[in-house]
Design an enzyme around this catalytic site. Structure first.
Site, PDB file in Angstrom:
ATOM      1  N   SER A  56       3.264  -1.690  -1.803  1.00  0.00           N
ATOM      2  CA  SER A  56       4.143  -2.452  -0.852  1.00  0.00           C
ATOM      3  C   SER A  56       5.286  -2.853  -1.685  1.00  0.00           C
ATOM      4  O   SER A  56       6.474  -3.196  -1.182  1.00  0.00           O
ATOM      5  CB  SER A  56       3.679  -3.540  -0.173  1.00  0.00           C
ATOM      6  N   HIS A  99       2.067  -6.155  13.937  1.00  0.00           N
ATOM      7  CA  HIS A  99       2.798  -7.358  13.623  1.00  0.00           C
ATOM      8  C   HIS A  99       3.878  -7.658  14.878  1.00  0.00           C
ATOM      9  O   HIS A  99       4.431  -8.604  14.956  1.00  0.00           O
ATOM     10  CB  HIS A  99       3.700  -7.136  12.469  1.00  0.00           C
ATOM     11  N   CYS A 101       4.843  -5.302   6.786  1.00  0.00           N
ATOM     12  CA  CYS A 101       4.419  -4.434   7.774  1.00  0.00           C
ATOM     13  C   CYS A 101       4.618  -3.211   7.425  1.00  0.00           C
ATOM     14  O   CYS A 101       5.655  -2.630   6.787  1.00  0.00           O
ATOM     15  CB  CYS A 101       5.155  -4.750   8.960  1.00  0.00           C
TER      16      CYS A 101
END
Lengths: 649, 379
Positions: free
Chosen positions: A328, A371, A384
């Protein structure tokens, strides 16, 4: 059988014997010239040498140059030359080698391994060449040998300089180490300097020592000495000093490096701190590490095996050599590529139900329930995945790859360390070229969250973060000055990315660390002027099957170490005026927010306060634990004794 | 034209051929090689390994090769000349593309049991092809421009390939040997005047290329030339080898320091003491007497080659023998000049004495051809 028509009628044939004799005459003249020269050198000039031939000879000996020293940015010594006493033996003079060694071992402690090696070396080399029996010998032992010299024929104490690394493990990966020149080294060098042929002359083998070998080595001097018939030096006639190697000053802060190394201890991990303003690498910790001094002396087989068989790979420099899926932490790149291309705006939202169907496959968000509606800020803050699948497919892999390159991923940064890797920011052309396959839309989805083919080293992630923080093409700098001459700064030119878009990303990174719902909220900095902005990352090293997903994904703690996720965290601080950027990778550490972010926060504070930070920089709940930790690390950081107790010289 | 044109009846056949060999030459070769074994034993500090023993094995192999080649009639070797030349060119191109890098230059093909240096093979192949060419060429055409151009091309092609490796020493030897052979073949004086002028021009070009993009020699080769011209400029760097070599050689004196007593060449950092600089050790340990003896042995080898060349009426035999002798001469002349500080350090071994498989085997094979010419000479 017809008689051959004689060719001797031609003019050319008649010339043959004549010319043969002419050429022969020339050859004879040359041979005469050689003989005359030989006579001149060996008979007429013999007077000059006859004197020397009796007992003493003049001998030109090379003086090895002092190797350049290595300092940290504050002038603390990292690599130095210390005098070392060693005991050498000349087989020719020793007579019965075994007996001499036995006598010697009664006087001073001798190492079995070293004796073994000396014996092998002796068998291979000429009998008049000195072979080292014991290295790093104490002064008392040297005196014992000197006193007993008559009983020990062929044994002499020698003094020389040897490389020593007073910071032990802390700089092993950055500075590397030196070792004696090997035949292999010589074969790699075109026209090696004579100084390299001095027995046991040390050259850089790995890391900075190897990459900066030429400037560190210097130029050899020479002395003319009178030696007696056994080659022993009687007196020195004159000497011409060489030129010592250049002193290097690193950009690294030795105290911060030591803290980082201690903070990572126990994990297989790497941390890189880069100065956003100059590109100076303030710390490059790779854990576990090793003692480079072991290699200087010649590491024992047992020690070496311990190092190579450790599953945490202490010999690997994970800061530049280890490449990991950025996970991420890559989302800033995807988001910037999308914003720059104009395919999404910061306010546009994507609905996250917990998964997205891409092509025929279903790509999951790490959060099972999804989410809901997410915009740019929320997507980064809560990490997300679906948002990034969606925007990446809109913007396309080629523009993402290009953005990655702009931010310093997938390109090799030129710093003088060993095995610096370029990582990988793939595009369509790359897959076609390397794998011979079409780029699939699913590959884009994987790449958007830093998985799949995507690979980056911790140093590259730190550079990426510094570039996002400053908007400039910051490039890493390891050597700050050579012999006092400042090296070019790595501040870099402004990037071609719109400042507004960069600001959106930085704001989102601020939320990651400072918003109550951010993934790194627990590892925030409280001090108002030192607020940190970051991004967590958790990169998978295994595939999650459909069955496992249905049954519930296995928690990291329940997996064997090598199958757990890598934990990553990148951040910069202070938010308003970025000074440092940091990247931390904990191999198989689990979640980035849990395993990597606290480490990064601690090292960052240490850097910002240039020492132990006050407790009120930490969130209130953490302070007791931090106090304990500071105490413990303080203990670890006391000057270390040599682990093997061999600190004799 | 075929070998039937020769008066074959008068050449010996079968094992009688052994009796008709150039035996003095054979004995001289054995003596020089033995001097080599002795020196290799000495530089290894009184040990047959790592150099003397393999060298003896290779010499045994070389001697066998020489005998076998000697028994095959010389006209066969003449017919093989073009093939040998083309094969050698192919090998040179092959090392250029795939050769092993040794000491910074691309020179070897690794055959597993030994390393083949195609430039060594080329030295002999070039002599063979030129001798065959002049044997075939009607003599009145020898000095015509077109017929001069062909051998020049034959010489230049391998020279350039070797220069590219880069191996300056061998390429100069190739040029000199090729030129020498053309001279022997009776090419008109004027051409040699032109060639010498061209060489002077080339030297000027080489020096002018220094520091430009098209630099013809490697930096280290330039440095070696510099230090040759003035060794005092760099007594510790590139000039070191020459200085050390001269000191060792000079300290030998009249009688030398005795076998295995040559400390000078051992205590110092004399490079390649078992290959290119082996003469230094010999001259130090056996002095002027030893050095001059080796020189005389070498000179006698040349003399006995000359005997073979002048005894035969066959043009190919004469030319190939003289060419091989010239090659041999160039080998030791350049090497000895180098160690005595009369020529730059170019990396040419001392024939029959220096450690090295390729050079020794090729040389013995070449002397096999000389022997064959001697045995099968028309009488």
């Amino acid at each position: 059988m017809k008689p051959r028509k004689p060719k001797s009628q031609g003019l050319a044939y008649k010339r043959l014997p004549r010319r043969a004799l002419l050429l022969g005459g020339l050859q004879a003249a040359f041979v005469g010239g050689l003989a005359a020269r030989m006579r001149f050198m060996q008979v007429d000039q013999a007077d000059e040498y006859r004197l020397l031939a009796e007992e003493n000879r003049i001998n030109i000996r090379l003086i090895p140059p002092d190797r350049g020293r290595i300092y940290d940015r504050n002038g603390q010594i990292i690599g130095q030359n210390s005098p070392s006493y060693r005991i050498v033996i000349v087989r020719e003079d020793a007579g019965d080698v075994d007996q001499v060694i036995r006598k010697l071992s009664e006087l001073i402690p001798l190492n079995e391994d070293e004796i073994e090696r000396a014996m092998t070396e002796m068998r291979r080399s000429a009998p008049f060449l000195p072979v080292t029996l014991a290295d790093q010998v104490t002064w008392e032992d040297i005196s014992k040998v000197a006193v007993n010299a008559p009983a020990l024929p062929g044994v002499t104490p020698e003094v020389g300089l040897t490389r020593q690394y007073p910071r032990y493990e802390d700089f092993a990966h950055i500075v590397g180490y030196v070792g004696p020149v090997s035949d292999y080294d010589l074969s790699q060098i075109e026209d090696p300097e004579p100084v390299l042929r001095i027995p046991r002359f040390q050259i850089g083998k790995v890391g900075l020592e190897a990459r900066q070998e030429i400037s560190l080595r210097g130029k050899a001097g020479a002395k003319r000495v009178e030696v007696n018939a056994t080659g022993r030096v009687m007196r020195e006639l004159d000497r011409q000093e060489g030129q010592p190697g250049a002193d290097l000053q690193l950009s690294v802060d030795a105290d911060l490096q030591q803290y980082a190394q201690a903070r990572l201890a126990g994990e297989s991990a790497a941390a890189v701190v880069i100065d956003c303003e100059t590109g100076d690498l303030r710390a490059m910790a790779s854990a576990p590490s090793f003692d480079p001094n072991l290699f200087v002396r010649g590491i024992s087989v047992a020690d070496y095996r311990t190092l190579t068989q450790d599953k945490y790979r202490p010999l690997a420099n994970k800061t530049v050599q280890g490449t990991y899926p950025p996970g991420s932490t890559f989302k800033m790149v995807t988001a910037l590529a999308a914003l720059e291309a104009g395919v999404v705006g910061p306010g546009n939202t994507v609905y996250c139900p917990g998964h997205l169907k891409v092509g025929s496959r279903r790509f999951h968000c790490w959060k099972r329930g999804g989410h809901g509606m997410v915009d740019l800020n929320t997507s980064l803050k809560r990490s997300c995945d679906v948002y990034y699948y969606d925007v990446a497919i809109k913007v396309g892999i080629d523009r993402i790859s290009e953005m990655a390159n702009t931010l310093g991923l997938g390109i090799k940064h030129d710093i003088p360390m060993s095995a610096v890797r370029a990582g990988l920011a793939p595009n369509q052309e790359w897959k076609q070229r390397v794998h011979g396959e079409e780029w699939l839309i699913g590959d884009t989805a994987n790449a958007s969250i830093g998985q799949g083919f995507m690979l980056a080293s911790p140093m590259q992630l730190a550079v990426m973060t510094a570039r996002i923080a400053t908007g400039r093409a910051v490039s890493p700098r390891l050597v700050r000055s050579v012999n006092g001459v400042e090296q070019p700064s790595g501040a870099g030119e402004p990037l071609t990315i719109s400042p507004t878009n960069l600001r959106h990303i930085r704001e989102a990174m601020w939320s990651v660390s400072n918003d109550r719902r951010g993934t790194a909220y627990r590892s925030r900095i409280i001090a108002d002027d030192l607020r940190m902005a970051g991004k967590t990352g958790t990169s998978q090293v295994r595939n999650i099957t459909k069955a496992e997903r249905a049954a519930g994904v296995i928690r990291n703690e329940d997996l064997p170490w090598e199958r757990r996720d890598h934990a990553l965290f990148v951040s910069f601080a202070p938010y308003d005026k970025p000074k440092y950027a940091i990247a931390v990778v904990v191999e198989h550490g689990g979640g980035g927010s849990k395993a990597a972010a606290p480490v990064a926060r601690d090292i960052m504070l240490q850097a910002l306060y240039n020492g132990t930070p006050p407790l009120d920089a930490y969130p209130v709940g953490d302070r007791d634990r931090i106090k304990e930790q500071q105490k413990r690390l303080e203990g670890d950081r006391r000057p270390k004794a040599r682990p093997d107790g061999k600190d004799r010289a | 034209m075929s070998y039937l044109e020769y008066a074959v009846k008068s050449t010996p056949s079968g094992f009688r051929k052994f009796l008709y060999m150039n035996w003095p030459l054979t004995l001289l070769l054995i003596s020089t090689a033995s001097a080599g074994f002795l020196m290799l034993y000495s530089v290894a500090g009184g040990s047959w390994t790592p150099w003397a023993e393999p060298q003896m094995e290779r010499f045994g192999l070389g001697l066998t090769a020489m005998f076998i080649i000697a028994l095959v009639p010389i006209w066969f070797w003449r017919n093989m000349s073009v093939l040998a030349y083309l094969g050698s060119v192919a090998l040179l191109v092959f090392v250029e593309l795939f050769g092993t890098i040794g000491m910074g230059a691309q020179r070897w093909i690794d055959l597993g049991f030994m390393r083949l240096q195609p430039s060594e093979v080329m030295k002999v192949a070039l002599v063979m092809v030129l001798a065959a060419y002049y044997d075939w060429l009607p003599s009145h055409k020898t000095s015509r421009p077109l017929w001069v151009f062909i051998p020049v091309a034959l010489i230049i092609l391998p020279t350039l390939l070797v220069l590219k490796q880069p191996d300056l020493g061998t390429s100069i030897l190739l040029l000199a040997a090729g030129g020498g052979l053309m001279f022997l073949a009776g090419v008109h004086w004027a051409y040699f005047a032109a060639v010498i002028a061209a060489v002077v021009g080339l030297i000027a070009a080489v020096f002018n290329s220094r520091g430009t993009d098209w630099q013809l020699l490697k930096d280290y080769q330039f440095r070696r030339i510099d230090t040759f011209l003035d060794p005092s400029t760099d007594p510790l760097g590139a000039g070191y080898h020459i200085t050390q070599s001269k000191i060792a050689l000079g300290s030998g004196g009249w009688n030398g320091r005795g076998f295995m007593q040559g400390t000078q060449s051992r205590l110092n950092f004399l490079p390649e003491k078992h290959t290119d600089f082996i003469f230094t050790t010999l001259a130090e340990e056996f002095g002027f007497v030893g050095g001059i003896t080796l020189l005389i042995l070498y000179a006698l080898i040349l003399v006995f080659c000359m005997v073979t060349a002048l005894a035969t009426k066959d043009r190919f035999s004469s030319l190939v023998t003289l060419g091989i002798a010239l090659n041999f001469f160039l080998f030791f002349a350049v090497n000895m000049s180098m160690v005595m500080g009369m020529a730059p350090v170019v990396g040419v071994p001392l024939p029959m004495v220096s450690y090295g498989g390729s050079a020794m085997l090729v040389l013995m094979a070449a002397f096999g051809i000389v022997q064959s010419a001697h045995i099968h000479r028309p009488r």
